[in-house]
Design an enzyme around this catalytic site. Sequence first.
Site, PDB file in Angstrom:
ATOM      1  N   LYS A   1      26.244  -6.057 -11.979  1.00 42.21           N
ATOM      2  CA  LYS A   1      24.588  -6.807 -11.925  1.00 42.21           C
ATOM      3  C   LYS A   1      23.228  -8.167 -12.589  1.00 42.21           C
ATOM      4  CE  LYS A   1      20.656  -6.666  -8.878  1.00 42.21           C
ATOM      5  NZ  LYS A   1      20.548  -7.517  -7.523  1.00 42.21           N
TER       6      LYS A   1
ATOM      7  N   GLU B   1      24.945 -18.761   1.355  1.00 44.12           N
ATOM      8  CA  GLU B   1      24.549 -17.456   1.151  1.00 44.12           C
ATOM      9  C   GLU B   1      25.634 -16.553   1.578  1.00 44.12           C
ATOM     10  OE1 GLU B   1      23.529 -15.592  -1.385  1.00 44.12           O
ATOM     11  OE2 GLU B   1      23.014 -14.479  -0.329  1.00 44.12           O
TER      12      GLU B   1
ATOM     13  N   CYS C   1       0.796  -1.412  -0.451  1.00 44.22           N
ATOM     14  CA  CYS C   1       0.140  -0.098  -0.305  1.00 44.22           C
ATOM     15  C   CYS C   1       0.792   0.739  -0.286  1.00 44.22           C
ATOM     16  CB  CYS C   1      -0.588   0.017   1.279  1.00 44.22           C
ATOM     17  SG  CYS C   1      -1.811  -1.565   1.501  1.00 44.22           S
TER      18      CYS C   1
ATOM     19  N   HIS D   1      34.433 -33.855   8.606  1.00 42.60           N
ATOM     20  CA  HIS D   1      35.032 -34.533   7.310  1.00 42.60           C
ATOM     21  C   HIS D   1      35.637 -33.436   6.525  1.00 42.60           C
ATOM     22  CE1 HIS D   1      32.170 -38.025   8.274  1.00 42.60           C
ATOM     23  NE2 HIS D   1      30.759 -36.773   8.355  1.00 42.60           N
TER      24      HIS D   1
ATOM     25  N   ASN E   1       0.537   0.726   6.652  1.00 41.21           N
ATOM     26  CA  ASN E   1       0.812   0.027   5.377  1.00 41.21           C
ATOM     27  C   ASN E   1       1.813  -1.042   5.948  1.00 41.21           C
ATOM     28  OD1 ASN E   1       2.411  -1.709   2.656  1.00 41.21           O
ATOM     29  ND2 ASN E   1       3.888   0.430   3.100  1.00 41.21           N
ATOM     30  N   GLY E   2       1.678  -2.372   5.266  1.00 37.94           N
ATOM     31  CA  GLY E   2       1.813  -3.802   6.717  1.00 37.94           C
ATOM     32  C   GLY E   2       1.512  -4.179   6.675  1.00 37.94           C
TER      33      GLY E   2
ATOM     34  N   TRP F   1      -3.240  -2.386  -1.611  1.00 34.66           N
ATOM     35  CA  TRP F   1      -3.097  -3.922  -2.509  1.00 34.66           C
ATOM     36  C   TRP F   1      -2.802  -4.851  -1.039  1.00 34.66           C
ATOM     37  CZ3 TRP F   1       0.488  -5.053  -6.239  1.00 34.66           C
ATOM     38  CH2 TRP F   1       0.827  -6.431  -6.204  1.00 34.66           C
TER      39      TRP F   1
ATOM     40  N   GLU G   1      31.678 -11.312  -1.398  1.00 29.92           N
ATOM     41  CA  GLU G   1      31.353 -10.354  -3.062  1.00 29.92           C
ATOM     42  C   GLU G   1      31.649  -9.090  -2.899  1.00 29.92           C
ATOM     43  OE1 GLU G   1      28.080 -11.103  -4.961  1.00 29.92           O
ATOM     44  OE2 GLU G   1      26.656 -11.368  -3.140  1.00 29.92           O
TER      45      GLU G   1
ATOM     46  N   LYS H   1      27.820 -13.538   0.182  1.00 25.75           N
ATOM     47  CA  LYS H   1      27.568 -12.251   0.826  1.00 25.75           C
ATOM     48  C   LYS H   1      28.885 -11.776   0.609  1.00 25.75           C
ATOM     49  CE  LYS H   1      24.711 -11.654  -1.408  1.00 25.75           C
ATOM     50  NZ  LYS H   1      23.817 -11.763  -1.282  1.00 25.75           N
TER      51      LYS H   1
ATOM     52  N   ARG I   1       2.931   1.331  -6.125  1.00 21.78           N
ATOM     53  CA  ARG I   1       2.202  -0.006  -4.816  1.00 21.78           C
ATOM     54  C   ARG I   1       1.195  -0.693  -4.925  1.00 21.78           C
ATOM     55  NH1 ARG I   1       6.426   2.734  -1.867  1.00 21.78           N
ATOM     56  NH2 ARG I   1       5.452   1.419   0.474  1.00 21.78           N
TER      57      ARG I   1
HETATM   58  C1  F6R Z   1      24.904 -12.461  -5.554  1.00 21.54           C
HETATM   59  C2  F6R Z   1      24.368 -12.488  -6.722  1.00 21.54           C
HETATM   60  C3  F6R Z   1      24.642 -13.190  -7.799  1.00 21.54           C
HETATM   61  C4  F6R Z   1      22.976 -13.375  -8.502  1.00 21.54           C
HETATM   62  C5  F6R Z   1      23.419 -14.367  -9.775  1.00 21.54           C
HETATM   63  C6  F6R Z   1      22.321 -15.226 -10.806  1.00 21.54           C
HETATM   64  O1  F6R Z   1      25.364 -12.349  -4.736  1.00 21.54           O
HETATM   65  O2  F6R Z   1      23.646 -11.383  -7.165  1.00 21.54           O
HETATM   66  O3  F6R Z   1      24.944 -14.143  -7.561  1.00 21.54           O
HETATM   67  O4  F6R Z   1      22.465 -14.303  -7.818  1.00 21.54           O
HETATM   68  O5  F6R Z   1      23.819 -13.298 -10.679  1.00 21.54           O
HETATM   69  O6  F6R Z   1      21.473 -13.523 -11.130  1.00 21.54           O
HETATM   70  P1  F6R Z   1      19.711 -13.620 -11.230  1.00 21.54           P
HETATM   71  O7  F6R Z   1      19.025 -13.494 -10.294  1.00 21.54           O
HETATM   72  O8  F6R Z   1      19.503 -11.737 -11.946  1.00 21.54           O
HETATM   73  O9  F6R Z   1      19.884 -14.860 -12.392  1.00 21.54           O
END
Ligand code: F6R
Length: 611
Positions: free
Chosen positions: A606, A484, A2, A507, A98-99, A74, A491, A488, A27
Amino acid sequence: MCGIVGILGRGPVAGSIIEALKRLEYRGYDSAGIATLENGHLARRRAAGKLKTLEACLAAEPLSGASGIGHTRWATHGRPTESNAHPHANGKVAIVHNGIIENFRELREELRGKGHKFESDTDSEVVAHLFADAMEGGLSPVDAVAASLPRLKGAFALAVLFEGEDDLLIGARDGAPLVVGFGNGERAGEVYLGSDALALAPFTDEFAYLEDGDFVILSRHGVEFRDTHNQRVERHHMRSPVSALLVDKGNYRHFMAKEIHEQPEVVARTLAHYLDMSAGTVALPFALPADAAQLPRLTIAACGTAYIAGLVARYWFERFARLPVDIEVASEFRYREPPMERGGLTLFISQSGETADTLACLRYAKAHDQKILSVVNVPTSTMARESDIAALTLAGPEIGVASTKAFTCQLALLACLALAFGRARGVIDAAQEAKYVAELMAVPGLMAEAMKREPRIEALARDLARARDVLYLGRGTSYPLALEGALKLKEISYIHAEGYAAGELKHGPIALVDNDLPVIILAPHDNVFDKTLSNMQEVAARGGRLILITDASVPGDFSGEVEAITMPKMAPNFSAIVYAVPVQMIAYHTAIFMGKDADQPRNLAKSVTVE
Ligand code: F6R
């Protein structure tokens, strides 16, 4: 989700509220409403459907008040009807929300017991009655809000208008965004509230964002922020021209930080799209493939963080739907050229919907007579277009290179899918579905609560920034989350990190453990908690530095030193979504202490549209 707006103006505000709502319509758009004070009395206009229906309603019956609030909805609880549209009002108070208010049922029962009458099926209406009840008990509007906010569980942003109080507007946020705008020039003295600054851009370029737990008291003579302890606080004023607002970091230093904090809201939005929260059921906006009940197995392919979302989902598909899952990283899958049974179902997960390896797998699967189900965030992407079913995560644009909110939205949607398959295959019954849906509905509020651990995480990150290597351990769905966490951290901070299944420690990787190695253990209080604890003992016995992220208490007889991040208590099924928050924050703050650019880490892009 919302959109909310509030204005204390110098003349009639209904037109400006509509103008701001138009900028928030993206939204949510199933109904809208507005309330103003007409000679001190609350008056409302509400309408189901798009904003133009509300505009027609206002043209027929105008509102002329100089103080008002507005909302685009929404639907989460209750159908998109006029009576469920906001503002909700009761003669003393009008609110827009909202929420999700998780504990609305308990509060509604309590308030009904005191004689309050409810007109809608929403969770939001309870907030108006809660404030009114406190005022009936003798509190001023400000004190009533301050006393009532701690009783609300969930993720929310609110704007509140009071009968007879022409110079008062109150806003509050916990897990959903809210910004104050300050009128200047011709609009000097006016003050505004909005879900985002873009909505207020026609009126001002001067803003201050609320932080989680804050509420704010607006009057034409000044604005006062109070924190979660009802103490006065200052919030940073900033000037942002409209062009900057289009890709706005809000009051965050980085998009990554903003996107981490957006998660309670966007996860709630995604859940609201795939659940019927009032009925306590999964409600997919598409039909499952006809043979869901007979499906022999599910194949999943994705890359990076999206692949890790698939690893978590494997536990859910197996647990809730007894559906065997084959999962592989897309870059391996495509060249392995696996045999695929005709008519099978293959699931692809991607934020961008453009990742070259994942797209190649999709085309391979399609050529092998598979039904294609994609979980994607960009609705116009190639993967969305080429899939039989494109299930959208409603994370909004993700700008930070390291995926955060897209990941947790993927998890939320995958959890809904696993439950839908569970029902279709007769593995879970309606009562179990309702129980799991309730657990999922609690997730956004728990994420908002987990955000409050940020100062503690920041302190730990200061030390982690000196580490050469970091090990993450977890069992069950916390194992992929350990992967993950390591991904994170690698990277964005460039510290070498590994994620392991906690049981695998002995192991091999235990050879790495010494006094210098931080070991981060993800251990929600689930059926394998005690086993994870034993693995912790193995690390402690070798002098390893333990950082435990858990909602359980560490037994008194534990022999080692542990630094703990205490998480909110929760049913463990969907803990991976909530525990993603500290995992992301650890990486973010470590990178910041090391002076790295969290939004644009070196060597990364990205959207990876090359092999
Ligand atoms: C890590 C990251 C990447 C994406 C990967 C897949 O933080 O962002 O590992 O997850 O490049 O990208 P998508 O999801 O756009 O296919």
